[in-house]
Motif scaffolding. Structure first.
Motif, PDB file in Angstrom:
ATOM      1  N   ALA A 121       0.789  -1.192  -0.097  1.00  0.00           N
ATOM      2  CA  ALA A 121       0.651   0.175   0.110  1.00  0.00           C
ATOM      3  C   ALA A 121       0.779   1.399  -0.227  1.00  0.00           C
ATOM      4  O   ALA A 121       0.713   2.208  -0.302  1.00  0.00           O
ATOM      5  CB  ALA A 121      -0.836   0.402   1.037  1.00  0.00           C
ATOM      6  N   GLN A 122       2.191   0.930   0.369  1.00  0.00           N
ATOM      7  CA  GLN A 122       3.041   2.529   0.549  1.00  0.00           C
ATOM      8  C   GLN A 122       3.272   2.674  -1.180  1.00  0.00           C
ATOM      9  O   GLN A 122       2.844   3.843  -1.524  1.00  0.00           O
ATOM     10  CB  GLN A 122       4.425   2.063   0.843  1.00  0.00           C
ATOM     11  CG  GLN A 122       4.308   1.667   2.603  1.00  0.00           C
ATOM     12  CD  GLN A 122       6.054   1.102   2.944  1.00  0.00           C
ATOM     13  OE1 GLN A 122       6.829   0.982   2.329  1.00  0.00           O
ATOM     14  NE2 GLN A 122       5.899   0.332   3.648  1.00  0.00           N
ATOM     15  N   VAL A 226       6.107   2.581   5.703  1.00  0.00           N
ATOM     16  CA  VAL A 226       4.814   3.355   6.235  1.00  0.00           C
ATOM     17  C   VAL A 226       4.452   4.101   6.547  1.00  0.00           C
ATOM     18  O   VAL A 226       2.927   4.777   5.350  1.00  0.00           O
ATOM     19  CB  VAL A 226       4.445   2.183   7.845  1.00  0.00           C
ATOM     20  CG1 VAL A 226       4.692   3.118   9.377  1.00  0.00           C
ATOM     21  CG2 VAL A 226       2.737   1.981   7.847  1.00  0.00           C
ATOM     22  N   ALA A 227       5.470   5.539   6.901  1.00  0.00           N
ATOM     23  CA  ALA A 227       4.251   6.521   6.527  1.00  0.00           C
ATOM     24  C   ALA A 227       4.178   6.895   5.417  1.00  0.00           C
ATOM     25  O   ALA A 227       3.299   8.109   4.985  1.00  0.00           O
ATOM     26  CB  ALA A 227       5.038   7.375   7.153  1.00  0.00           C
ATOM     27  N   LYS A 228       4.360   6.275   3.854  1.00  0.00           N
ATOM     28  CA  LYS A 228       3.889   6.546   2.737  1.00  0.00           C
ATOM     29  C   LYS A 228       2.807   6.429   2.667  1.00  0.00           C
ATOM     30  O   LYS A 228       2.448   6.811   1.157  1.00  0.00           O
ATOM     31  CB  LYS A 228       4.818   5.899   2.269  1.00  0.00           C
ATOM     32  CG  LYS A 228       6.425   6.536   2.072  1.00  0.00           C
ATOM     33  CD  LYS A 228       6.771   5.683   0.213  1.00  0.00           C
ATOM     34  CE  LYS A 228       8.138   5.710  -0.001  1.00  0.00           C
ATOM     35  NZ  LYS A 228       9.821   5.247  -0.731  1.00  0.00           N
ATOM     36  N   VAL A 252       2.494   1.819  13.458  1.00  0.00           N
ATOM     37  CA  VAL A 252       1.027   3.813  14.352  1.00  0.00           C
ATOM     38  C   VAL A 252       2.289   4.497  14.629  1.00  0.00           C
ATOM     39  O   VAL A 252       2.111   5.838  14.776  1.00  0.00           O
ATOM     40  CB  VAL A 252       0.468   2.755  15.289  1.00  0.00           C
ATOM     41  CG1 VAL A 252      -0.756   4.486  16.097  1.00  0.00           C
ATOM     42  CG2 VAL A 252      -0.945   2.099  14.506  1.00  0.00           C
ATOM     43  N   ALA A 253       3.036   4.474  15.537  1.00  0.00           N
ATOM     44  CA  ALA A 253       4.195   5.415  16.134  1.00  0.00           C
ATOM     45  C   ALA A 253       4.661   5.793  15.195  1.00  0.00           C
ATOM     46  O   ALA A 253       4.769   7.063  14.969  1.00  0.00           O
ATOM     47  CB  ALA A 253       5.041   5.319  16.937  1.00  0.00           C
ATOM     48  N   ASP A 254       5.075   5.382  14.397  1.00  0.00           N
ATOM     49  CA  ASP A 254       5.894   5.755  12.821  1.00  0.00           C
ATOM     50  C   ASP A 254       5.820   6.468  11.810  1.00  0.00           C
ATOM     51  O   ASP A 254       5.748   6.689  11.253  1.00  0.00           O
ATOM     52  CB  ASP A 254       7.215   4.727  12.331  1.00  0.00           C
ATOM     53  CG  ASP A 254       7.769   3.932  13.408  1.00  0.00           C
ATOM     54  OD1 ASP A 254       8.272   5.249  14.059  1.00  0.00           O
ATOM     55  OD2 ASP A 254       7.942   2.867  13.213  1.00  0.00           O
ATOM     56  N   SER A 255       3.645   6.277  11.943  1.00  0.00           N
ATOM     57  CA  SER A 255       2.719   7.265  10.894  1.00  0.00           C
ATOM     58  C   SER A 255       2.752   7.949  11.133  1.00  0.00           C
ATOM     59  O   SER A 255       2.627   8.980  12.854  1.00  0.00           O
ATOM     60  CB  SER A 255       1.194   6.035  10.775  1.00  0.00           C
ATOM     61  OG  SER A 255       1.876   4.704  10.693  1.00  0.00           O
TER      62      SER A 255
END
Length: 295
Positions: A121-122, A226-228, A252-255
């Motif tokens: 999904a990125q 994952v932020a992408k 979640v923390a890295d998003s």
């Protein structure tokens, strides 16, 4: 309600089940659901598909390449890059179906698929909403269980490729023991209780993986980017007692504000595969999530 389907990925045909709700007006919102590592579409994915289709969603479950009823040799290869590609192929297949709205497709992974769904999904923006249950970073899970043994598997993978090139069958290993006893670690015991008993066993879920999968997995980083996925929404569902809960918490923390962690009180990792007391609140959250973001 359920139809056997086939669709291509990198020259292989994947076997899937397409669930369509009775009496719903097309075009429909759809959700792709992937299976755990060593699992098949008839296990945990089916448990979620049956419930989601009752809520009006079309659902596509499928067996990963090299596994279940899908094509691919050697059998039991766990190729994380191919598994991510399988999700892209599943979305592509749904866009060809007249019953499906191509602009309302979500993706969901259970356990190991939870590593491959966010990776795909990125960069695949057709995946409008991304969710999962008991998400697991497969390489980290194996590596953490036995770091030295894992590195030996990685180091030996090249030799095993040479052996296959010379005509030898692919070497495999059993992920789980056949039975559990009082000395079996609790995380392993709960997998045995699902995969090795009538509760969850399936003849195509062999529990065997190709040993040289290790060199592919060791290069794979499920959540590094994952932020992408943002600004598209991301939902992580985990049990409060799950050994894998930390993977969801870190993602979640890295998003950047687009991700939500939903905890199911009292649930372990495998409880969320099939136990009604825990699956029910998980499905309710998924219905709310996909209902909102695939509207």
């Amino acid at each position: 309600m359920r139809t056997d389907v086939r669709f291509p990925t990198n020259g292989l045909n994947l076997a899937g089940h397409l669930y369509l709700p009775d009496g719903a007006d097309a075009p429909l919102a759809a959700v792709v659901v992937g299976h755990p590592t060593t699992g098949v579409k008839e296990q945990a994915p089916a448990a979620y598909a049956i419930r989601l289709v009752e809520e009006g969603f079309a659902v596509l479950t499928f067996d990963a390449a090299f596994q279940g009823e899908s094509e691919g040799m050697p059998r039991g290869l766990e190729d994380p890059f191919q598994r991510a590609e399988d999700f892209r192929a599943a979305v592509s297949y749904l866009t060809t179906r007249p019953e499906i709205d191509p602009d309302r497709i979500g993706v969901m992974g259970v356990c190991g698929s939870g590593a491959y769904v966010p990776y795909a999904a990125q960069t695949d923006h057709r995946m409008k909403a991304v969710a999962g249950v008991s998400w697991t970073d497969v390489p980290s899970f194996f590596r953490g269980a036995d770091p030295e043994g894992w590195q030996q598997m990685v180091a030996n993978s090249g030799n095993l490729r040479s052996a296959e090139a010379a005509g030898e069958p692919a070497a495999t290993f059993a992920v789980l023991p056949e039975t559990a006893d009082a000395d079996t670690p609790a995380p392993t015991a709960e997998f045995v209780d699902y995969y090795k008993t009538p509760r969850g066993m399936h003849p195509r879920s062999t529990g065997d993986l190709v040993v040289r999968s290790a060199d592919l997995l060791d290069q794979f980083d499920s959540f590094a980017d994952v932020a992408k996925i943002a600004p598209r929404p991301l939902l992580m569902i985990a049990g409060t007692e799950a050994v894998t809960r930390g993977f969801s918490e870190k993602a979640v923390a890295d998003s950047p504000g687009n991700a939500e962690l939903f905890l199911v009180d009292g649930a372990t990792h495998v409880d969320l595969y099939d136990r009604d007391a825990y699956v029910t609140p998980a499905v309710a959250k998924l219905v709310e999530f996909f209902g909102k973001h695939l509207a």
